[in-house]
Design an enzyme around this catalytic site. Sequence first.
Site, PDB file in Angstrom:
ATOM      1  N   HIS A 294      48.093  28.575  37.815  1.00  0.00           N
ATOM      2  CA  HIS A 294      48.070  29.842  37.067  1.00  0.00           C
ATOM      3  C   HIS A 294      49.432  30.506  37.239  1.00  0.00           C
ATOM      4  O   HIS A 294      49.917  30.653  38.367  1.00  0.00           O
ATOM      5  CB  HIS A 294      46.968  30.776  37.564  1.00  0.00           C
ATOM      6  CG  HIS A 294      46.639  31.865  36.596  1.00  0.00           C
ATOM      7  ND1 HIS A 294      47.507  32.907  36.331  1.00  0.00           N
ATOM      8  CD2 HIS A 294      45.551  32.066  35.807  1.00  0.00           C
ATOM      9  CE1 HIS A 294      46.966  33.707  35.427  1.00  0.00           C
ATOM     10  NE2 HIS A 294      45.785  33.228  35.091  1.00  0.00           N
ATOM     11  N   ASP A 341      38.862  28.942  36.023  1.00  0.00           N
ATOM     12  CA  ASP A 341      38.234  28.160  34.960  1.00  0.00           C
ATOM     13  C   ASP A 341      37.618  26.883  35.520  1.00  0.00           C
ATOM     14  O   ASP A 341      36.531  26.467  35.090  1.00  0.00           O
ATOM     15  CB  ASP A 341      39.264  27.809  33.877  1.00  0.00           C
ATOM     16  CG  ASP A 341      39.820  29.039  33.185  1.00  0.00           C
ATOM     17  OD1 ASP A 341      39.019  29.888  32.761  1.00  0.00           O
ATOM     18  OD2 ASP A 341      41.056  29.161  33.087  1.00  0.00           O
TER      19      ASP A 341
END
Length: 399
Positions: A294, A341
């Site tokens: 990320h 996710d």
Amino acid sequence: MSEHQLLTTNEVAHRLRIKPETVYAYVSRGLLDRVKVPGERISRFRLADVERLAARTQATRPERDAAPAMRTATTLIAYGRLHYRGLDAAKLAPMTPFEEVARWLWTGERHATPFAASAETIERARRASSHLPAQARLFDRLPVIVAVAAAMDPLRFDLAPATVTALAPALLSTMVEALPPAGEAAPDDGLAARLWRRLTDEPATVAGLRALNAALVLLADHDLAASTIAVRVAASTRANPYAAVLAGLGALDGPMHGAVGTSVYRMIEAALREGTSAAIAEWFRTGGLPGFGHPLYRDGDPRGAVLLDLVAELPLAGELRRAVDDLIDTAARRAALPNVDFAVALLAHATGMGPGAGEVIFAVARTAGWIAHVIEEYAQPGNRFRWNSGYTGPPPASA
């Protein structure tokens, strides 16, 4: 995070969006004080001092291309952590009801009063969304449900903060309860329990509901993500809260945003079916492993870490656990850690939810954050977002 916490130079630079050497320029100008820690040779800085300087410098910094600023008191991503109104989201997630976190985002007050909506609104929204074709995803029902909820609310054009805060629990409740049930009722009436029933036919467990509630908390807001910008632009035109949420759902439906969860689910599914090596090779061929890394968390997504810990408490099948471990080990060799996710996709696999579950969890959760941003945007001058286009087409034709 305590205001007395001490930060490193790199942490300060990341928060202020400057180079490390600029931190020392601030020190030399008397804008920031260094703290000497006994036994350490490096300088540290007080969190409270850094936050005061951030508020001062970022409030006066000219925006690039004179674009209007989107400032928020709702969420801060800094020091590798996600904070909701100053509270660490990863610490809230394992033990705080989603309803309590949502109200904290909206009002700065904490209480977990259950969310409820009128039976008529829920039934009308359920009937309207049931007319979608058989191939429609579960996520496809949400815009229909929100549109029906809007049509049923005569006060939707009242943009006062108290009115928006009052409609939000009913909207979230309708978004969940108007979805078709997949299983038996869960043992409590929290929003996570009601959502569980819509996503899986497996019996709800205490550990499973705890993980699903944590996923909702962790996904409730994430600063100015693409969908949140869409929401705020809509709210700036004084679109009603339901219309602003519809704008957010549209942006969330992109494969590089909320819909990435389905790709992660399919990757895990392929690893189970074809073997981890084959699945990894195919995903690398098409661009890389979804669900890892990320850009805002250089040391790993704290949301993913806390949710994976909660999912690990569930009874994972041996093949699933091995496939997931292989995926994580492979990504680690590329210095990529699992993000939220990936954790949500694993939760879906572990609890018998389908590939579209992650998108629905994301949408329901993020609606709470969108409402907080709607309330903030209504307090700003209306219709304030107008960027210059940078035209690159042919010159105007002469008459």
